[in-house]
Motif scaffolding. Structure first.
Motif, short mmCIF file in Angstrom:
data_model
loop_
_atom_site.label_atom_id
_atom_site.label_comp_id
_atom_site.label_asym_id
_atom_site.label_seq_id
_atom_site.Cartn_x
_atom_site.Cartn_y
_atom_site.Cartn_z
N ALA A 21 0.88 -1.24 0.03
CA ALA A 21 -0.04 0.03 0.01
C ALA A 21 0.90 1.25 0.10
CB ALA A 21 -1.02 0.04 1.12
N GLY A 22 0.72 2.20 -0.82
CA GLY A 22 1.33 3.34 -0.90
C GLY A 22 0.72 4.31 -1.92
N HIS A 23 1.21 5.75 -1.90
CA HIS A 23 0.51 6.67 -2.55
C HIS A 23 1.13 7.29 -3.70
CE1 HIS A 23 -2.51 6.98 0.72
NE2 HIS A 23 -1.54 7.63 1.22
N HIS A 24 2.48 6.59 -3.97
CA HIS A 24 3.24 7.28 -5.05
C HIS A 24 3.05 6.23 -6.29
CE1 HIS A 24 5.24 9.58 -1.88
NE2 HIS A 24 4.79 10.46 -2.77
N GLN A 25 2.52 6.62 -7.34
CA GLN A 25 1.96 5.83 -8.14
C GLN A 25 3.24 4.86 -8.97
OE1 GLN A 25 -0.33 7.19 -11.36
NE2 GLN A 25 -0.52 5.38 -12.39
N GLU A 26 4.33 5.82 -9.31
CA GLU A 26 5.62 5.22 -9.93
C GLU A 26 6.37 4.15 -8.95
OE1 GLU A 26 5.09 8.72 -9.51
OE2 GLU A 26 4.50 9.07 -11.57
#
Length: 108
Positions: free
Chosen positions: A11-16
């Protein structure tokens, strides 16, 4: 415990960064995983399928991490939660191996 396949949720917010993690996780012979972009998606994913490891990474704030940990205690009490801050495939593998060793879990 010995596993044939390790199921990982990241789970994380930075798409790249999350795209790279998805590739790294699913590129391993005995790892499989899913990547989600929010706290709610992580909780939903854990209510739909079992995971061995949850990687909290790429911008998940501590407050959101606390919510996830609290909710997962009921949904999947045996899930191993790792705070992953990046650093490439070598660090990811080391973090996961250390967590598996600490919980006496082996992969075939």
């Amino acid at each position: 415990m010995v596993l044939d396949q390790l199921h990982i949720l990241a789970a994380g917010h930075h798409q790249e960064i999350m795209q790279v993690l998805h590739r790294l996780i699913n590129g391993r012979e005995n790892w499989t995983g899913k990547v989600v972009a929010s706290t709610e998606e992580a909780i939903t994913a854990c209510s739909e399928a079992p995971y061995h490891i949850l990687l909290l990474c790429a911008g998940i704030p501590e407050a959101d991490a606390a919510v996830i940990k609290e909710r997962l205690a009921a949904l999947q009490p045996h899930i191993i939660i790792i705070r992953h801050f990046g650093g490439g495939s070598g660090l990811l593998e080391s973090e996961i191996r250390a967590a598996l060793d600490a919980h006496q879990i082996q992969l075939r």
